[in-house]
Design an enzyme around this catalytic site. Structure first.
Site, PDB file in Angstrom:
ATOM      1  N   LYS A  17      27.404 -16.799  38.597  1.00  0.00           N
ATOM      2  CA  LYS A  17      26.088 -16.560  37.969  1.00  0.00           C
ATOM      3  C   LYS A  17      26.270 -16.007  36.574  1.00  0.00           C
ATOM      4  CE  LYS A  17      26.107 -11.792  38.444  1.00  0.00           C
ATOM      5  NZ  LYS A  17      26.223 -10.816  37.364  1.00  0.00           N
ATOM      6  N   ASP A 154      24.290  -7.925  44.483  1.00  0.00           N
ATOM      7  CA  ASP A 154      24.047  -9.311  44.038  1.00  0.00           C
ATOM      8  C   ASP A 154      24.111 -10.328  45.172  1.00  0.00           C
ATOM      9  OD1 ASP A 154      23.842  -8.482  41.439  1.00  0.00           O
ATOM     10  OD2 ASP A 154      25.876  -9.070  40.864  1.00  0.00           O
TER      11      ASP A 154
HETATM   12  O1  C5P Z   1      26.521  -3.350  44.813  1.00  0.00           O
HETATM   13  P1  C5P Z   1      27.861  -3.529  44.167  1.00  0.00           P
HETATM   14  O2  C5P Z   1      29.000  -3.335  45.122  1.00  0.00           O
HETATM   15  O3  C5P Z   1      27.990  -4.773  43.376  1.00  0.00           O
HETATM   16  O4  C5P Z   1      27.975  -2.341  43.098  1.00  0.00           O
HETATM   17  C1  C5P Z   1      29.183  -1.904  42.553  1.00  0.00           C
HETATM   18  C2  C5P Z   1      28.952  -0.600  41.821  1.00  0.00           C
HETATM   19  O5  C5P Z   1      28.120  -0.798  40.674  1.00  0.00           O
HETATM   20  C3  C5P Z   1      28.199   0.443  42.641  1.00  0.00           C
HETATM   21  O6  C5P Z   1      29.096   1.234  43.385  1.00  0.00           O
HETATM   22  C4  C5P Z   1      27.494   1.262  41.580  1.00  0.00           C
HETATM   23  O7  C5P Z   1      28.391   2.202  41.016  1.00  0.00           O
HETATM   24  C5  C5P Z   1      27.177   0.239  40.508  1.00  0.00           C
HETATM   25  N1  C5P Z   1      25.807  -0.313  40.613  1.00  0.00           N
HETATM   26  C6  C5P Z   1      24.730   0.491  40.263  1.00  0.00           C
HETATM   27  N2  C5P Z   1      23.461  -0.028  40.351  1.00  0.00           N
HETATM   28  C7  C5P Z   1      23.251  -1.300  40.741  1.00  0.00           C
HETATM   29  C8  C5P Z   1      24.340  -2.130  41.079  1.00  0.00           C
HETATM   30  C9  C5P Z   1      25.610  -1.602  41.002  1.00  0.00           C
HETATM   31  O8  C5P Z   1      24.901   1.665  39.894  1.00  0.00           O
HETATM   32  N3  C5P Z   1      21.999  -1.780  40.789  1.00  0.00           N
END
Ligand code: C5P
Length: 305
Positions: A17, A154
């Site tokens: 993406k 995501d």
């Molecule tokens: O959800 P995902 O594993 O992709 O997120 C990785 C890191 O990115 C999370 O641990 C967080 O620190 C940060 N994040 C965030 N807010 C979001 C998505 C991700 O702070 N909406």
């Protein structure tokens, strides 16, 4: 409606993406950030296959094999298979459905990691869809969506895998219908960026969140009219400042893409890949050919799905 379909050979294509717009609204009590983003799937794919065969070397009932087709050597970053999102997605589905996971998932990686292109999340969505089918679980898209949100912010986007505005952590999806096909040059520099690190840098500085949804509305409206060059004016990513402090590649790639005549140029997600929005598929291909010889990292010409 799941567009991440299981082909007749039991193979799923897991697209990358690009974020045409990403505005971080502020921190949340759960440690994540509220955001609004416009994401489009693009034609750069990992593939995931399942076979009934179990590993003979161990008594594991669930095996994940990773075939690395990445341009760079990322074997260290790919980590242990049990950390892989395919493994975690399959385990989570089996646990939720109360069944024993079985068989071998073979993941072929082409989407680079730490790029902001959603490769791991797309693999997880593909694993949910594939395992749901081959294990005969029969979960609805809504049930899969709940598991997807547990796996990563995501992942729900990739279950429907069409252009969408995503809000909340990224898990609240509103399909953005009627967008034209967009042509891109994407460059992933040799050094990646950790999403958590980029977000944590953002916390240290006062997040300059735009409170108005106007740019996003203007962007979607311009795209629907086919005014892609004009739409570029509304594209932005508020993670770019934090990412640029961590990697000199962001500013460099944006300059390179600007010099190539891109209508708009932007970092995707939390980086480190950047993309240019090009006038046509031909211009994207020609630009990619030129950039591929300049030691900038991995370069693709691609388009939205
Ligand atoms: O959800 P995902 O594993 O992709 O997120 C990785 C890191 O990115 C999370 O641990 C967080 O620190 C940060 N994040 C965030 N807010 C979001 C998505 C991700 O702070 N909406």
């Amino acid at each position: 409606m799941l567009s991440c379909k299981v082909g007749s050979a039991g193979e799923v294509f897991a697209p990358a993406k690009l974020n045409l717009y990403l505005n971080v609204l502020g921190p949340r009590p759960d440690g994540f950030h509220d955001l609004e983003t416009l994401m489009v799937p693009v034609r750069v794919y990992d593939t995931l296959r399942w076979t009934d065969a179990t590993s003979t070397a161990t008594d594991d009932r669930l095996t994940v094999r990773i075939r690395n087709r990445l341009a760079e050597d990322t074997s260290r970053e790919l980590g242990h298979v049990s950390d892989n999102l395919v493994f975690r997605a399959a385990e989570l589905l089996a646990q939720s459905a109360g069944i024993t996971p079985r068989g071998t998932f073979e993941l072929t990686k082409r989407i680079p990691i730490q790029a902001g292109m959603g490769g791991g999340s797309s693999d997880a969505a593909a694993a949910l869809v594939l395992a749901n089918k081959v294990w005969g679980v029969g979960y609805s898209p809504e049930q899969l969506g709940q598991l997807a949100a547990e796996l990563g912010s995501d992942v729900p986007f990739f279950l429907q895998s069409s252009p969408a505005i995503c809000r909340g952590r990224g898990e609240r999806i509103e399909t953005a219908a009627g967008l034209p096909r967009l042509h891109f040059v994407v460059v992933k520099p040799p050094a990646g960026l950790s999403t958590a690190t980029v977000f944590s840098r953002l916390k240290l500085r006062q997040s300059a969140a735009e409170t108005s949804a106007q740019p996003l509305e203007q962007l979607v409206r311009s795209l629907r009219r086919g005014a892609v060059a004009q739409a570029g004016y509304w594209m932005r990513n508020t993670l770019e400042t934090a990412a640029s402090e961590l990697s000199p590649w962001i500013a460099r790639l944006r300059q390179v893409l600007s010099d190539c005549g891109a209508w708009a140029h932007l970092m995707t997600g939390s980086g480190s890949a950047c993309f240019g929005v090009m006038r046509s598929a031909l211009q994207a291909r020609r630009t990619a050919q030129i950039l591929a010889s300049r030691n900038l990292g991995t370069v693709w010409a691609t388009s939205s799905c």
